[in-house]
Design an enzyme around this catalytic site. Structure first.
Site, PDB file in Angstrom:
ATOM      1  N   ILE A   1      34.625 -16.313  20.131  1.00  0.00           N
ATOM      2  CA  ILE A   1      34.414 -16.725  18.744  1.00  0.00           C
ATOM      3  C   ILE A   1      33.504 -15.735  18.027  1.00  0.00           C
ATOM      4  CG2 ILE A   1      32.392 -18.204  19.196  1.00  0.00           C
ATOM      5  CD1 ILE A   1      33.835 -20.334  17.379  1.00  0.00           C
ATOM      6  N   CYS A   2      33.764 -15.542  16.727  1.00  0.00           N
ATOM      7  CA  CYS A   2      32.857 -14.780  15.861  1.00  0.00           C
ATOM      8  C   CYS A   2      32.724 -15.581  14.568  1.00  0.00           C
ATOM      9  CB  CYS A   2      33.345 -13.343  15.648  1.00  0.00           C
ATOM     10  SG  CYS A   2      34.888 -13.192  14.730  1.00  0.00           S
ATOM     11  N   ARG A   3      32.556 -14.936  13.435  1.00  0.00           N
ATOM     12  CA  ARG A   3      32.387 -15.707  12.197  1.00  0.00           C
ATOM     13  C   ARG A   3      33.720 -16.243  11.687  1.00  0.00           C
ATOM     14  NH1 ARG A   3      32.203 -13.966   6.872  1.00  0.00           N
ATOM     15  NH2 ARG A   3      31.902 -11.845   7.607  1.00  0.00           N
TER      16      ARG A   3
ATOM     17  N   GLY B   1      37.007 -14.525  12.950  1.00  0.00           N
ATOM     18  CA  GLY B   1      38.078 -14.207  13.894  1.00  0.00           C
ATOM     19  C   GLY B   1      38.416 -12.750  14.107  1.00  0.00           C
TER      20      GLY B   1
ATOM     21  N   MET C   1      33.433 -19.375  13.790  1.00  0.00           N
ATOM     22  CA  MET C   1      32.378 -20.361  13.578  1.00  0.00           C
ATOM     23  C   MET C   1      32.517 -21.043  12.222  1.00  0.00           C
ATOM     24  SD  MET C   1      30.537 -20.917  16.231  1.00  0.00           S
ATOM     25  CE  MET C   1      29.310 -21.954  15.415  1.00  0.00           C
TER      26      MET C   1
END
Length: 110
Positions: free
Chosen positions: A61-63, A65, A89
Protein backbone atom coordinates in the site's frame (compact mmCIF):
# COMPACT_ATOMS: atom_id res chain seq x y z
CA UNK A 1 5.28 1.03 -17.66
CA UNK A 2 4.35 -0.06 -14.14
CA UNK A 3 1.00 -1.52 -13.25
CA UNK A 4 0.16 -3.39 -16.45
CA UNK A 5 0.32 -6.89 -14.98
CA UNK A 6 0.21 -6.01 -11.30
CA UNK A 7 -2.29 -8.00 -9.20
CA UNK A 8 -4.72 -5.71 -7.39
CA UNK A 9 -6.94 -6.31 -4.35
CA UNK A 10 -9.64 -4.09 -2.91
CA UNK A 11 -9.14 -2.59 0.56
CA UNK A 12 -11.97 -4.75 1.86
CA UNK A 13 -10.16 -7.91 0.72
CA UNK A 14 -7.05 -7.30 2.85
CA UNK A 15 -7.37 -9.69 5.83
CA UNK A 16 -6.87 -8.28 9.32
CA UNK A 17 -3.93 -10.64 9.84
CA UNK A 18 -2.50 -10.11 6.34
CA UNK A 19 1.06 -8.89 5.81
CA UNK A 20 0.52 -5.25 4.83
CA UNK A 21 3.62 -3.48 3.51
CA UNK A 22 3.43 0.33 3.50
CA UNK A 23 5.94 1.85 1.06
CA UNK A 24 5.19 5.53 1.73
CA UNK A 25 7.66 8.06 3.06
CA UNK A 26 8.29 8.59 6.78
CA UNK A 27 6.12 11.73 7.09
CA UNK A 28 3.17 9.95 5.44
CA UNK A 29 3.62 6.92 7.74
CA UNK A 30 3.79 9.11 10.86
CA UNK A 31 0.56 10.92 9.91
CA UNK A 32 -1.47 7.74 9.61
CA UNK A 33 -1.14 4.05 8.79
CA UNK A 34 -2.81 0.70 9.32
CA UNK A 35 -2.02 -0.53 12.86
CA UNK A 36 -0.33 -3.78 11.84
CA UNK A 37 1.38 -2.53 8.67
CA UNK A 38 5.13 -2.87 8.17
CA UNK A 39 6.87 0.30 6.98
CA UNK A 40 9.58 0.08 4.33
CA UNK A 41 9.74 3.21 2.14
CA UNK A 42 9.88 2.40 -1.59
CA UNK A 43 13.37 3.89 -1.85
CA UNK A 44 14.64 1.39 0.76
CA UNK A 45 12.82 -1.70 -0.52
CA UNK A 46 15.65 -3.02 -2.69
CA UNK A 47 18.03 -3.04 0.30
CA UNK A 48 15.43 -4.28 2.80
CA UNK A 49 13.51 -6.83 0.71
CA UNK A 50 14.88 -9.63 2.89
CA UNK A 51 12.63 -8.35 5.69
CA UNK A 52 9.52 -9.18 3.62
CA UNK A 53 8.29 -12.76 4.09
CA UNK A 54 8.36 -14.98 1.01
CA UNK A 55 6.05 -17.64 2.47
CA UNK A 56 2.83 -15.61 2.47
CA UNK A 57 0.82 -13.14 0.43
CA UNK A 58 2.09 -9.56 0.70
CA UNK A 59 -0.35 -6.66 0.38
CA UNK A 60 1.43 -3.45 -0.66
CA UNK A 61 0.00 0.00 0.00
CA UNK A 62 1.00 3.63 -0.60
CA UNK A 63 -1.11 6.80 -0.75
CA UNK A 64 -3.11 6.08 -3.91
CA UNK A 65 -1.43 3.10 -5.62
CA UNK A 66 1.41 4.26 -7.86
CA UNK A 67 4.41 3.53 -5.66
CA UNK A 68 2.88 0.32 -4.36
CA UNK A 69 2.35 -0.88 -7.95
CA UNK A 70 6.08 -0.40 -8.56
CA UNK A 71 6.88 -2.33 -5.38
CA UNK A 72 4.48 -5.16 -6.28
CA UNK A 73 6.00 -5.53 -9.73
CA UNK A 74 9.53 -5.63 -8.32
CA UNK A 75 8.62 -8.10 -5.55
CA UNK A 76 6.71 -10.42 -7.89
CA UNK A 77 9.53 -10.32 -10.45
CA UNK A 78 11.87 -11.44 -7.64
CA UNK A 79 9.69 -14.34 -6.50
CA UNK A 80 7.34 -12.91 -3.87
CA UNK A 81 3.52 -13.14 -4.01
CA UNK A 82 2.44 -9.51 -3.78
CA UNK A 83 -0.69 -7.54 -4.65
CA UNK A 84 -1.36 -3.82 -4.85
CA UNK A 85 -4.05 -2.45 -2.52
CA UNK A 86 -6.39 -0.51 -4.84
CA UNK A 87 -6.66 3.17 -3.97
CA UNK A 88 -3.98 2.96 -1.29
CA UNK A 89 -4.32 4.57 2.12
CA UNK A 90 -6.78 7.08 0.66
CA UNK A 91 -9.20 4.21 -0.05
CA UNK A 92 -8.29 2.56 3.27
CA UNK A 93 -9.36 5.69 5.18
CA UNK A 94 -12.52 6.14 3.09
CA UNK A 95 -13.47 2.52 3.79
CA UNK A 96 -13.23 3.20 7.51
CA UNK A 97 -10.45 0.67 8.08
CA UNK A 98 -8.56 1.12 11.34
CA UNK A 99 -5.70 3.62 11.37
CA UNK A 100 -3.18 4.87 13.88
CA UNK A 101 -0.54 7.62 13.84
CA UNK A 102 2.90 8.17 15.27
CA UNK A 103 1.94 11.66 16.46
CA UNK A 104 -0.48 13.10 19.00
CA UNK A 105 -2.85 14.04 16.18
CA UNK A 106 -5.69 11.94 14.82
CA UNK A 107 -4.52 9.63 12.01
CA UNK A 108 -4.81 11.07 8.52
CA UNK A 109 -3.60 10.35 5.01
CA UNK A 110 -1.21 12.98 3.66
Amino acid sequence: MFGVNVPVVEVSAVPGDGYLLDVREQDEWRAGHAPHAVHIPLGELAQRAGEVPRDRQVYVICRVGGRSAQAVQALNDAGWRAANVAGGMSAWALAGREMTSETDAAPEVI
